[in-house]
Design an enzyme around this catalytic site. Structure first.
Site, PDB file in Angstrom:
ATOM      1  N   GLU A  61     -18.989  -3.896  11.251  1.00  0.00           N
ATOM      2  CA  GLU A  61     -19.687  -3.612  12.193  1.00  0.00           C
ATOM      3  C   GLU A  61     -20.742  -4.199  12.911  1.00  0.00           C
ATOM      4  O   GLU A  61     -21.269  -3.667  14.098  1.00  0.00           O
ATOM      5  CB  GLU A  61     -20.852  -2.372  11.577  1.00  0.00           C
ATOM      6  CG  GLU A  61     -19.730  -0.788  10.779  1.00  0.00           C
ATOM      7  CD  GLU A  61     -18.392  -0.863   9.404  1.00  0.00           C
ATOM      8  OE1 GLU A  61     -17.955  -0.451   8.966  1.00  0.00           O
ATOM      9  OE2 GLU A  61     -19.454  -2.857   8.795  1.00  0.00           O
TER      10      GLU A  61
ATOM     11  N   LYS B  79       0.808  -1.140   0.556  1.00  0.00           N
ATOM     12  CA  LYS B  79       0.325   0.264  -0.125  1.00  0.00           C
ATOM     13  C   LYS B  79       0.535   1.080   0.323  1.00  0.00           C
ATOM     14  O   LYS B  79       1.876   0.989   0.826  1.00  0.00           O
ATOM     15  CB  LYS B  79      -1.044  -0.119   1.413  1.00  0.00           C
ATOM     16  CG  LYS B  79      -1.689   0.800   1.226  1.00  0.00           C
ATOM     17  CD  LYS B  79      -2.888   0.930   2.300  1.00  0.00           C
ATOM     18  CE  LYS B  79      -4.140   1.985   2.385  1.00  0.00           C
ATOM     19  NZ  LYS B  79      -4.841   2.324   3.460  1.00  0.00           N
TER      20      LYS B  79
ATOM     21  N   ARG C 255     -24.486   0.037   8.304  1.00  0.00           N
ATOM     22  CA  ARG C 255     -24.194  -1.547   8.767  1.00  0.00           C
ATOM     23  C   ARG C 255     -24.466  -2.600   9.227  1.00  0.00           C
ATOM     24  O   ARG C 255     -24.835  -3.812   9.459  1.00  0.00           O
ATOM     25  CB  ARG C 255     -23.028  -2.049   7.286  1.00  0.00           C
ATOM     26  CG  ARG C 255     -23.020  -0.975   5.818  1.00  0.00           C
ATOM     27  CD  ARG C 255     -21.092  -0.560   6.328  1.00  0.00           C
ATOM     28  NE  ARG C 255     -20.322  -1.850   6.660  1.00  0.00           N
ATOM     29  CZ  ARG C 255     -19.834  -2.495   5.140  1.00  0.00           C
ATOM     30  NH1 ARG C 255     -19.678  -2.295   4.494  1.00  0.00           N
ATOM     31  NH2 ARG C 255     -19.080  -3.303   5.707  1.00  0.00           N
TER      32      ARG C 255
END
Length: 641
Positions: free
Chosen positions: A372, A286, A400
């Site tokens: 979540e 990344k 969510r």
């Protein structure tokens, strides 16, 4: 097109069809140019950064090998897709990304035929790709669906739910696991690439299929042992793919996601394979090639504008503390006096301020990943044992976990505290990230206390209030960005549940504001006073329970009651209207209006401009009052006091 980079190969690529004409030996050079273009564009526009830099070679290889857009390429969380956008005809607009009227920061179906599925939240790609792959199968269409998932998205249960059903898609489904934090595999090299190429070849797959047919003819004990031996041998060669095998995927990897000589032959083998579904484990870095001195992955996940030469980021000096920092400091202050307080976040420790809490209370801080649903029920379990959990989750991400809020928290009346960051419109991230709906979806639940902070001092009081609520769930919502610079108390004070406050007294117009639009309401009141319309401004503080006595008093002493909120239809204004209807307040001469977000998804832009378009700034409130009173102007010499 603003372009100071030397990109002769990239300049010839307007679409993936152009890309496929580039000789293979030049693809790495083209990828290098693409990475330079992303860095240059981000220096001007800011935006998501690290994930895109990590998938440059992978993006080039995927569009080179697969026949996009007929083969559907789906990026999990669109912030990986900046290089994809450049290669699919949007290079000229890439510097407009996240700007008003510019490109979306995420994939968007209406933006390009190369964006088959829009994504702002994570972990949706495999489900969507599975649907597309099965549609191709039902239509006898040979096209593939390729899901690129990574950047933490594999921590969400939805990805595994999708993989559990993947067998139905056969070889039309391909999942690319972008392992960009080395969480699954160590660094990979030539041997693993060679093995990945071998086991993804049609020859190997055919032999494996032949072997399975033989196994079917063997007695079960012998077949079981042979099958275990085969999977163990392949697992040793491939670096381990047992979980994915059990879920129905043929696992290939890990391979170096920055090496074209490794990527291309494996992807070509997978494209042409008769077996499936396939999972390709690609290891990437990344932020690869970023220009910054500090190698902090979370910080360059998204960046402001920066100097292309020095890498120095262009940040404006804050005029007041951010709501996020005020929340973190308030929670830390409360936790020093109460050892039952714990903080939970779902993969956003710095975005929510939980990272600051963790530094002081590492054993009482929990980052559960992009999960979540688990975060909310985990908090419910803690609450059931006498702890005081703060589930600290962005408004848009908390959506969510709605079933868990209802079933695991509200029905059981457990005192989970929800700290809801990014309430209201969030600007450049657009509708997928806007905190538009939390008041509506929370205040409809029995047993729930819902607060909204008008300023940073109020937020501190509301954190203290949440700590004190031990008999039911509670929530406090607050916006992104800086506060208004009000004087801060040393400690938060516990507020009386369901009681608002009068901020400014008047006699003709009453503005009842919930949340951070209070300063705009006060500015509108100033302008109304100047027109001779004496105006009261009240801060509701609570969306549930609403302050019944305050509403009665305002209704009895004013000609107009206007509610103001930065939330959707069905929210605070609806609760006030419902109370007024039940009380018969609407039966008299009083005019009641509710000012809220328009009933539509609002595209990304500058927050001030978005609130202006929504009619939720001072001028919008002024206009709403004048319209409700039946005129567009007022003789300033007339007094209504």
């Amino acid at each position: 097109m603003s372009n100071t980079q030397d990109t002769p190969l990239l300049d010839k690529v307007q679409t993936p069809e152009d890309l496929r004409k580039v000789p293979k030996e030049h693809l790495q050079s083209l990828a290098d140019e693409l990475r330079s273009e992303i860095i240059s564009a981000a220096s001007e526009s800011g935006g998501h950064f690290g994930a895109g830099l990590g998938v440059v070679e992978l993006t080039v290889a995927l569009h080179y090998v697969f026949n996009t857009p007929d083969d559907r390429l789906i990026w999990d969380v669109g912030h990986q897709a900046y290089p994809h956008k450049i290669l699919t005809g949007r290079r000229d607009s890439i510097r407009s990304i996240r700007q008003p009227g510019g490109l979306s920061p995420f994939t968007k179906r209406s933006e390009s035929e190369f964006d088959p599925f829009g994504a702002g939240h994570s972990s949706t790609s495999i489900s969507a790709a599975l649907g597309m792959a099965v549609a191709n199968k039902l239509n006898d269409n040979p096209g593939r669906a390729i899901a690129v998932i990574g950047d933490g998205a594999m921590s969400a249960g939805m990805a595994y739910e999708a993989m559990n059903n993947a067998r139905q898609a056969g070889n039309r489904l391909i999942v690319i696991l972008n392992d960009n934090d080395m969480s699954i595999a160590p660094a990979v090299g030539g041997l693993s690439a060679y093995l990945a190429r071998i086991i993804s070849s049609e020859t190997f797959l055919s032999l494996r299929g032949f072997g399975k047919k033989i196994l079917e003819k063997l007695p079960k004990p012998l077949a079981d042992r042979a099958r275990i031996a085969e999977e163990t041998a392949r697992g040793m060669a491939a670096g381990g793919g047992t979980l994915f095998d059990e879920l129905g995927f043929y696992y290939v990897g890990p391979i170096d996601g920055h090496n074209m000589d490794h990527l291309l032959p494996v992807l070509e083998n997978v494209r042409d394979a008769s077996a499936g579904p396939m999972l390709i484990h690609v290891v990437t870095e990344k932020g690869r090639g970023h220009p910054f001195v500090e190698p902090h992955q979370e910080r360059y996940h998204a960046v402001p504008q920066f100097d292309l030469v020095t890498g120095k980021q262009k940040k404006s000096k804050p005029k007041a503390p951010t709501f996020t920092n005020v929340f973190a400091e308030a929670l830390i202050d409360e936790a020093r006096r109460d050892d039952k307080i714990v903080a939970i976040t779902a993969a956003m420790p710095s975005g929510t301020g939980v990272d600051k809490f963790e530094k002081e209370f590492p054993d009482r801080s929990f980052d559960v990943g992009i999960a979540e649903q688990h975060a909310v029920t985990f908090a419910a379990g803690l609450a059931s044992e006498g702890y005081k959990p703060f589930a600290t989750i962005y408004s848009t991400f908390l959506q969510r976990a709605y079933d868990q809020i209802v079933h695991d928290v509200a029905v059981q009346n457990l005192p989970v505290r929800f700290a809801i960051d990014r309430a209201g419109l969030v600007g450049a991230d657009g509708p997928t990230h806007a905190g538009s709906f939390d008041v509506t979806y929370l205040a409809s639940l029995p047993n729930m206390v819902v607060m909204a902070a008008a300023d940073e001092a109020e937020l501190k009081h509301m954190v203290a209030t949440c700590v004190a609520i031990n008999d039911r769930p509670s929530a406090v919502r607050y916006p992104r960005g800086e506060g208004s610079g009000v004087e801060m108390p040393a400690h938060g004070e516990v507020l009386e549940i369901g009681k608002g406050r009068i901020v400014k007294k008047g006699s003709k117009v009453a503005i009842l504001s919930l949340g951070a639009r209070l300063s705009e309401a006060l500015e509108a009141a100033k302008q109304l006073d100047a027109r001779g319309l004496s105006t009261t401004v009240a801060d509701a503080r609570f969306a549930k329970p609403v302050d019944h006595q305050l509403i009665r008093d305002l209704a009895a002493t004013h000609d107009l009651l206007l509610t103001v909120e930065e939330g959707s239809i069905g929210g605070f204004g609806a609760h006030v209207m419902d109370f007024c209807a039940d009380e018969g307040i609407l039966d008299g001469q009083l005019r009641v209006r509710a000012l809220k977000l328009p009933d539509e998804f609002i595209d990304h832009g500058k927050p001030d401009q978005m609130y202006e378009a929504a009619g939720l700034n001072a001028s919008g409130i002024l206009a709403a009052v004048l319209k409700a009173l039946g005129h567009n102007s007022f003789d300033q010499s007339v007094s209504n006091t």
